[in-house]
Design a protein around this motif. Structure first.
Motif, PDB file in Angstrom:
ATOM      1  N   MET A   1       0.840  -1.204   0.000  1.00  0.00           N
ATOM      2  CA  MET A   1       0.000   0.000   0.000  1.00  0.00           C
ATOM      3  C   MET A   1       0.872   1.250   0.000  1.00  0.00           C
ATOM      4  O   MET A   1       2.016   1.224   0.423  1.00  0.00           O
ATOM      5  CB  MET A   1      -0.877   0.004   1.243  1.00  0.00           C
ATOM      6  CG  MET A   1      -0.137   0.262   2.553  1.00  0.00           C
ATOM      7  SD  MET A   1      -1.278   0.481   3.934  1.00  0.00           S
ATOM      8  CE  MET A   1      -2.236   1.883   3.410  1.00  0.00           C
ATOM      9  N   THR A   2       0.341   2.335  -0.506  1.00  0.00           N
ATOM     10  CA  THR A   2       1.046   3.615  -0.373  1.00  0.00           C
ATOM     11  C   THR A   2       0.057   4.655   0.115  1.00  0.00           C
ATOM     12  O   THR A   2      -0.872   5.037  -0.589  1.00  0.00           O
ATOM     13  CB  THR A   2       1.632   4.084  -1.723  1.00  0.00           C
ATOM     14  OG1 THR A   2       0.660   3.866  -2.725  1.00  0.00           O
ATOM     15  CG2 THR A   2       2.914   3.342  -2.062  1.00  0.00           C
ATOM     16  N   ALA A   3       0.251   5.065   1.345  1.00  0.00           N
ATOM     17  CA  ALA A   3      -0.646   6.059   1.946  1.00  0.00           C
ATOM     18  C   ALA A   3       0.016   7.427   1.857  1.00  0.00           C
ATOM     19  O   ALA A   3       1.236   7.548   1.879  1.00  0.00           O
ATOM     20  CB  ALA A   3      -0.926   5.697   3.394  1.00  0.00           C
ATOM     21  N   LYS A   4      -0.806   8.426   1.743  1.00  0.00           N
ATOM     22  CA  LYS A   4      -0.313   9.808   1.734  1.00  0.00           C
ATOM     23  C   LYS A   4      -0.540  10.438   3.103  1.00  0.00           C
ATOM     24  O   LYS A   4      -1.285   9.913   3.923  1.00  0.00           O
ATOM     25  CB  LYS A   4      -1.084  10.598   0.673  1.00  0.00           C
ATOM     26  CG  LYS A   4      -0.716  10.159  -0.737  1.00  0.00           C
ATOM     27  CD  LYS A   4      -1.300  11.113  -1.769  1.00  0.00           C
ATOM     28  CE  LYS A   4      -0.983  10.623  -3.174  1.00  0.00           C
ATOM     29  NZ  LYS A   4      -2.154  10.732  -4.057  1.00  0.00           N
TER      30      LYS A   4
ATOM     31  N   ASP B  47      -5.003   2.954   7.170  1.00  0.00           N
ATOM     32  CA  ASP B  47      -3.678   3.277   6.620  1.00  0.00           C
ATOM     33  C   ASP B  47      -2.573   2.955   7.616  1.00  0.00           C
ATOM     34  O   ASP B  47      -1.525   2.404   7.259  1.00  0.00           O
ATOM     35  CB  ASP B  47      -3.581   4.788   6.320  1.00  0.00           C
ATOM     36  CG  ASP B  47      -4.300   5.161   5.046  1.00  0.00           C
ATOM     37  OD1 ASP B  47      -4.783   4.267   4.333  1.00  0.00           O
ATOM     38  OD2 ASP B  47      -4.375   6.381   4.760  1.00  0.00           O
ATOM     39  N   GLY B  50      -1.966  -0.750   7.729  1.00  0.00           N
ATOM     40  CA  GLY B  50      -1.260  -1.245   6.539  1.00  0.00           C
ATOM     41  C   GLY B  50       0.220  -0.870   6.557  1.00  0.00           C
ATOM     42  O   GLY B  50       1.093  -1.694   6.267  1.00  0.00           O
ATOM     43  N   MET B  51       0.501   0.374   6.917  1.00  0.00           N
ATOM     44  CA  MET B  51       1.902   0.813   6.915  1.00  0.00           C
ATOM     45  C   MET B  51       2.685   0.156   8.053  1.00  0.00           C
ATOM     46  O   MET B  51       3.877  -0.107   7.936  1.00  0.00           O
ATOM     47  CB  MET B  51       1.967   2.339   7.015  1.00  0.00           C
ATOM     48  CG  MET B  51       1.458   3.037   5.755  1.00  0.00           C
ATOM     49  SD  MET B  51       1.796   4.830   5.744  1.00  0.00           S
ATOM     50  CE  MET B  51       0.634   5.400   6.983  1.00  0.00           C
ATOM     51  N   HIS B 261       0.944   8.211  11.916  1.00  0.00           N
ATOM     52  CA  HIS B 261       0.635   8.038  10.502  1.00  0.00           C
ATOM     53  C   HIS B 261       1.709   8.721   9.648  1.00  0.00           C
ATOM     54  O   HIS B 261       2.247   8.125   8.702  1.00  0.00           O
ATOM     55  CB  HIS B 261      -0.749   8.624  10.214  1.00  0.00           C
ATOM     56  CG  HIS B 261      -1.250   8.435   8.811  1.00  0.00           C
ATOM     57  ND1 HIS B 261      -0.847   9.236   7.765  1.00  0.00           N
ATOM     58  CD2 HIS B 261      -2.114   7.539   8.281  1.00  0.00           C
ATOM     59  CE1 HIS B 261      -1.451   8.833   6.654  1.00  0.00           C
ATOM     60  NE2 HIS B 261      -2.228   7.805   6.944  1.00  0.00           N
ATOM     61  N   GLU B 262       2.038   9.950   9.993  1.00  0.00           N
ATOM     62  CA  GLU B 262       3.009  10.684   9.182  1.00  0.00           C
ATOM     63  C   GLU B 262       4.404  10.042   9.258  1.00  0.00           C
ATOM     64  O   GLU B 262       5.120   9.974   8.256  1.00  0.00           O
ATOM     65  CB  GLU B 262       3.070  12.156   9.631  1.00  0.00           C
ATOM     66  CG  GLU B 262       3.902  13.053   8.722  1.00  0.00           C
ATOM     67  CD  GLU B 262       3.332  13.201   7.306  1.00  0.00           C
ATOM     68  OE1 GLU B 262       2.118  12.949   7.103  1.00  0.00           O
ATOM     69  OE2 GLU B 262       4.115  13.551   6.399  1.00  0.00           O
ATOM     70  N   VAL B 265       4.376   7.217   6.934  1.00  0.00           N
ATOM     71  CA  VAL B 265       4.453   7.678   5.541  1.00  0.00           C
ATOM     72  C   VAL B 265       5.909   7.980   5.197  1.00  0.00           C
ATOM     73  O   VAL B 265       6.400   7.614   4.120  1.00  0.00           O
ATOM     74  CB  VAL B 265       3.568   8.930   5.316  1.00  0.00           C
ATOM     75  CG1 VAL B 265       3.869   9.576   3.960  1.00  0.00           C
ATOM     76  CG2 VAL B 265       2.085   8.573   5.407  1.00  0.00           C
ATOM     77  N   GLN B 268       7.833   4.798   4.683  1.00  0.00           N
ATOM     78  CA  GLN B 268       7.445   4.226   3.396  1.00  0.00           C
ATOM     79  C   GLN B 268       8.155   4.956   2.247  1.00  0.00           C
ATOM     80  O   GLN B 268       8.620   4.329   1.295  1.00  0.00           O
ATOM     81  CB  GLN B 268       5.938   4.405   3.292  1.00  0.00           C
ATOM     82  CG  GLN B 268       5.252   3.641   2.231  1.00  0.00           C
ATOM     83  CD  GLN B 268       3.760   3.954   2.275  1.00  0.00           C
ATOM     84  OE1 GLN B 268       2.955   3.120   2.649  1.00  0.00           O
ATOM     85  NE2 GLN B 268       3.389   5.164   1.920  1.00  0.00           N
ATOM     86  N   GLU B 269       8.248   6.260   2.351  1.00  0.00           N
ATOM     87  CA  GLU B 269       8.931   7.039   1.304  1.00  0.00           C
ATOM     88  C   GLU B 269      10.416   6.666   1.218  1.00  0.00           C
ATOM     89  O   GLU B 269      10.976   6.542   0.138  1.00  0.00           O
ATOM     90  CB  GLU B 269       8.805   8.543   1.595  1.00  0.00           C
ATOM     91  CG  GLU B 269       7.416   9.101   1.325  1.00  0.00           C
ATOM     92  CD  GLU B 269       7.258  10.543   1.794  1.00  0.00           C
ATOM     93  OE1 GLU B 269       6.138  11.085   1.629  1.00  0.00           O
ATOM     94  OE2 GLU B 269       8.232  11.134   2.333  1.00  0.00           O
TER      95      GLU B 269
END
Lengths: 393, 393
Positions: A1-4, B47, B50-51, B261-262, B265, B268-269
């Motif tokens: 998944m790719t969340a923003k 989200d 998932g992350m 969450h951030e 993200v 993930q980046e």
């Protein structure tokens, strides 16, 4: 998944909590993280403790926020004060008395239930009967302000009864702290817990607690270890206890404590009595509007909480559709009923920063419009004016 | 008392956590609070789940952050998987194995201790011996990355041993998640907990956990209720479990979850493998500088964590004075030793956002300057150049 990155919608929070968080509190929370043993942080902890003592109206040394939400504050009180085999009188008049019962059982103790109807306060006569029957009871636990119904119980009377029968008391003040009179020392409450996201309008995630001298004595003289390591006040005291020397127990939720600090500064600026009066006044205006529409309150005025308004749903109305419409059209959140009152009531919160004139008028206007569109059996177009009249007094 | 708004100093956090929190994460946290049952919030929770599965390298459905710090994550694993009377093999090679023992005892179970020296990894041979002796053991618990020493244990081998003897496993990954290779599914870990304020560089206050199928099965088939209501996964699952229908359990720490969450993200980046490589690379540079100064590492390179560097204090040096000087002169926090290593080591964290070239060079420069000023027996003026050489490779 790719969340923003997540960008939440801007809501007006008029449910049973969280309430609207002031930009001042949000900004404070975003300040740079420092270490939990940093001397600057330790100084801030002392401020939090002092301001929290003011909010609770207590001089209790053991007054601090537990590093987890209100239900962990509840559990902290029970696991520290209850030992296996104890008898605990638990008063239930809503959801949270039931959660207290769960806590007592999970401590290996026996709950003696004193039941009252949802929407009614705890009946002191029933509590007295239970105390007379169960003279070996060690504790009385009750909810001061039932978030599931909006009913307030007479904490001072209940505590006195408990003490007359050599019982300590655990009081749930999640929804009362900062919203309605609450005087821990004057009422001689032994252990109390609350939440930050109700009338203090801080973010959720931590739970203010306070333990009086009798409770501290009992904790120190326990026969068995506290079953929770995380919540064991003997250990937590080493970190939150007075003085510059702090023993590491767990990593404190640093930034949430910045937020809590700022919300307590705001309470101090307003003054506790003024905050209580503001909550009472805005309730009067909301009440005028709700009643002008022809809707009913679940709780009698004599023991109704001004900050949590349980309103019965007019016949034939799909209550979830109304809440969805308020959320989608007005970005306004109100609460549903819980447990025995699920599907039967809405809970309109006027807590903390949420409790202001603008929100009362907007909420009444939105509710009036949505219910009128749904052809609900209400009197349309009069609610806002009725509330305005109260504000104009 | 009258307290004013709190403005923390800006630190560089190079202790054992919290690590430096990115402005992106702080900014996310300050976004407007919404309700914990708001549809927008529920989407964000999915989200996060998932992350977090990506970070843990797992497909475990029951993967989520507990609403309290890492020590509550630990307790959540124990109270759900241990029943009174169980035998649990607990490996201790630092502070946190000791805390696991406390948890086992408070669950009414018997800990079988496997002891290793502080600074060494858990010895699989000793674990195997314990498993052979105690064939009725139900669980093996160990720390993957000991925050108190900086030693890494071979999680995959230990889990395999446990499974060969029909034991489930609880793994402490507070300091490893996001910093060094950790593969929950490939290694077949049954239950794992971590923290947010270490290699994920989020604020402290919540604790990511994941439970595999064997663990879920055991939780569902318990003979006794979980002793903690707040941490009972049977109840928490109802809120965090899949689908749009969420049952209220407790009020989630909304804004802290925005922050988390951030930070996910951002992970993930960057990519998990890149994050592991970054931690390893910056450790090599720090190591070159530390060794050039003539200081020693506590932990052998073969099992040293790159993100937590335990360095022995040169003879005759007042270690607390050095930390105070680093804090006051450079606003730089490094950590003290804990437990058996108190007063003997410093712990220099290179975790998450903290793990970058600038911090390695600044920390070495500051340490060099402070120790030289104190006339400590080190080789002065060479540490920064040694680290620069590694970065130039």
């Amino acid at each position: 998944m790719t969340a923003k990155s997540f960008h939440p919608p801007v809501r007006t929070l008029m449910g049973p909590g969280p309430s609207d968080v002031s930009p001042r509190v949000l900004e404070a929370m975003a300040r740079p993280t420092i270490g939990h043993l940093d001397p600057a942080f330790v100084g801030m902890m002392d401020d939090v403790k002092g301001m929290l003592q003011y909010a609770f109206q207590t001089k209790n040394e053991l007054t601090m926020p537990v590093s987890a939400p209100g239900s962990a504050g509840m559990e902290t009180c029970f696991v520290n004060l209850v030992e296996p085999g104890d008898k605990v009188i638990v008063c239930q008049n809503g959801v949270f008395g039931g959660r207290m019962k769960e806590n007592v059982e999970r401590c290996g103790a026996t709950p003696i239930m004193v039941m009252d109807d949802w929407g009614k306060p705890v009946d002191p006569n029933k509590v007295e009967d239970a105390l007379k029957t169960h003279h070996d009871a060690k504790l009385v636990a009750f909810v001061h302000a039932e978030t599931s119904t909006g009913a307030q119980s007479d904490a001072q009377t209940l505590v006195k009864l408990a003490h007359d029968h050599d019982c300590l008391t655990i009081v749930d003040a999640v929804t009362s702290l900062g919203g309605t009179p609450l005087k821990v020392d004057e009422w001689e409450i032994d252990a109390i817990y609350s939440g930050t996201q109700k009338c203090l309008s801080c973010v959720p995630g931590i739970s203010p607690v306070s333990f009086g001298p009798r409770a501290v004595e009992r904790i120190k003289n326990r026969q068995s270890k506290v079953q929770s390591w995380f919540m064991d006040m003997n250990l937590v005291m080493g970190y939150w206890g007075g003085g510059a020397k702090r023993a590491y127990h767990h990593t404190a939720p640093i930034n949430t404590l910045y937020a809590f600090h700022e919300s307590l500064v705001m309470l101090q600026e307003e003054g506790l009595e003024n905050a209580w009066a503001r909550h009472a006044h805005n309730h009067q205006a909301l009440k005028a509007g709700v009643e002008a529409m022809g809707l009913q309150f679940v709780v009698d005025e004599a023991y109704r909480l001004p900050q949590l308004n349980s309103v019965t749903i007019p016949e034939g109305v799909d209550e979830a559709a109304v809440r969805a419409e308020l959320l989608n059209r007005y970005s306004l959140e109100i609460g549903a009923g819980l447990g025995a009152l699920a599907g039967k009531i809405w809970r309109i919160g006027l807590m903390g920063s949420t409790s202001n004139q603008k929100n009362v008028l907007n909420c009444l206007g939105a509710l009036d419009a949505v219910l009128s569109d749904m052809r609900a059996p209400i009197k349309s177009g009069v609610a806002v004016a009725a509330a305005k009249a109260v504000f104009a007094e």
